[in-house]
Write a protein that holds these residues in place. Structure first.
Motif, PDB file in Angstrom:
ATOM      1  N   GLN A 246      43.791  36.665  35.297  1.00 45.25           N
ATOM      2  CA  GLN A 246      43.334  37.780  36.133  1.00 45.25           C
ATOM      3  C   GLN A 246      42.705  38.917  35.321  1.00 45.25           C
ATOM      4  O   GLN A 246      41.840  39.623  35.810  1.00 45.25           O
TER       5      GLN A 246
ATOM      6  N   THR B 201      37.504  43.491  38.567  1.00 45.49           N
ATOM      7  CA  THR B 201      38.367  42.631  39.375  1.00 45.49           C
ATOM      8  C   THR B 201      38.577  41.330  38.608  1.00 45.49           C
ATOM      9  O   THR B 201      38.028  41.150  37.517  1.00 45.49           O
ATOM     10  N   GLN B 202      39.309  40.414  39.190  1.00 45.75           N
ATOM     11  CA  GLN B 202      39.493  39.109  38.559  1.00 45.75           C
ATOM     12  C   GLN B 202      38.185  38.323  38.543  1.00 45.75           C
ATOM     13  O   GLN B 202      38.055  37.356  37.795  1.00 45.75           O
TER      14      GLN B 202
ATOM     15  N   PHE C 187      42.365  43.475  42.513  1.00 51.39           N
ATOM     16  CA  PHE C 187      41.851  42.212  43.036  1.00 51.39           C
ATOM     17  C   PHE C 187      40.568  42.479  43.816  1.00 51.39           C
ATOM     18  O   PHE C 187      40.435  43.516  44.485  1.00 51.39           O
TER      19      PHE C 187
ATOM     20  N   ALA D  12      46.110  38.603  48.118  1.00 46.14           N
ATOM     21  CA  ALA D  12      45.423  38.253  46.868  1.00 46.14           C
ATOM     22  C   ALA D  12      46.437  37.984  45.761  1.00 46.14           C
ATOM     23  O   ALA D  12      46.288  37.041  44.982  1.00 46.14           O
ATOM     24  N   HIS D  13      47.465  38.794  45.694  1.00 45.35           N
ATOM     25  CA  HIS D  13      48.508  38.628  44.673  1.00 45.35           C
ATOM     26  C   HIS D  13      49.199  37.282  44.843  1.00 45.35           C
ATOM     27  O   HIS D  13      49.451  36.570  43.855  1.00 45.35           O
TER      28      HIS D  13
ATOM     29  N   ALA E 112      46.896  34.510  43.596  1.00 45.82           N
ATOM     30  CA  ALA E 112      46.306  34.685  42.267  1.00 45.82           C
ATOM     31  C   ALA E 112      46.772  33.630  41.279  1.00 45.82           C
ATOM     32  O   ALA E 112      47.940  33.256  41.247  1.00 45.82           O
TER      33      ALA E 112
ATOM     34  N   ILE F 222      47.650  43.981  40.445  1.00 43.28           N
ATOM     35  CA  ILE F 222      47.105  43.061  39.457  1.00 43.28           C
ATOM     36  C   ILE F 222      47.595  43.520  38.077  1.00 43.28           C
ATOM     37  O   ILE F 222      47.714  44.717  37.817  1.00 43.28           O
TER      38      ILE F 222
ATOM     39  N   ARG G 268      45.785  43.208  49.361  1.00 41.01           N
ATOM     40  CA  ARG G 268      46.292  43.062  47.996  1.00 41.01           C
ATOM     41  C   ARG G 268      47.467  42.087  47.963  1.00 41.01           C
ATOM     42  O   ARG G 268      47.563  41.254  47.061  1.00 41.01           O
TER      43      ARG G 268
END
Length: 189
Positions: free
Chosen positions: A33, A181-182, A159, A25-26, A29, A59, A22
């Protein structure tokens, strides 16, 4: 001595791995999102919804929550105490907030209601509707309580990178009805 990990140890290891995914991913990003979340919520205009105020590397559902708030009540969780279900207080996009437990903001004035849709933050998820949270059991208790009153749609929001092949789950872990998710929307039967 047994080399088998206890369920708590398995959950701790799964959480550690999911937190790392995570965080990455953050950091990577981009904008938009919550696009898929907005699309899904558009089909439920006026239905009472609970979102959450993102903390750390979660997210953010705020854009989708702001859109939904134009059509009906949107709330955020307010922790009532250890081992207790959450309550949801009405949130407005520009409303006054105060510090709540664990660093999440909550509305300045409590205006509680029961949502019919709960957007659930999480650490990890699988493709069977399993969700791994922070370990406090707040959402499991809350979903169990809400579902005892009426049909309640639990939508996980995370994510894509937080997905795991399998999660160590217990009978008390409440399943998700949908995962967003995104990148996509996943519905569970």
């Amino acid at each position: 001595m047994s080399t088998d990990l206890t369920l708590n140890e398995q959950k701790a290891a799964a959480r550690k791995a999911a937190f790392a995914r995570r965080k990455a991913a953050h950091a990577a990003a981009g904008p938009g999102q919550a696009g898929h979340l907005s699309e899904v919520l558009a089909g439920y205009r006026g239905v009472p919804i609970a979102g959450y105020m993102p903390i750390r590397t979660e997210i953010s559902p705020l854009a989708a929550m702001a859109e939904a708030a134009a059509y009906g009540p949107v709330g955020v969780p307010v922790i009532q105490g250890e081992a207790m279900p959450l309550k949801f207080s009405r949130w407005e996009p520009e409303g006054a907030l105060r510090d709540g437990p664990f660093g999440a903001k909550v509305p300045e004035v409590d205006d509680f209601f029961e949502p019919e849709i709960v957007i659930v933050p999480l650490v990890g998820f699988d493709l069977k509707g399993g969700r791994l949270g922070y370990g406090g059991g707040f959402y499991d208790r809350t979903l169990e309580l809400l579902r005892s009153h009426r049909a309640t749609l639990a939508i996980g929001f995370a994510f894509e990178e937080q997905m795991a092949e399998a999660l160590p789950l217990e009978a008390t872990d409440q399943p998700l009805d949908m995962m967003i998710t995104q990148n996509r929307v996943i519905e569970f039967s």
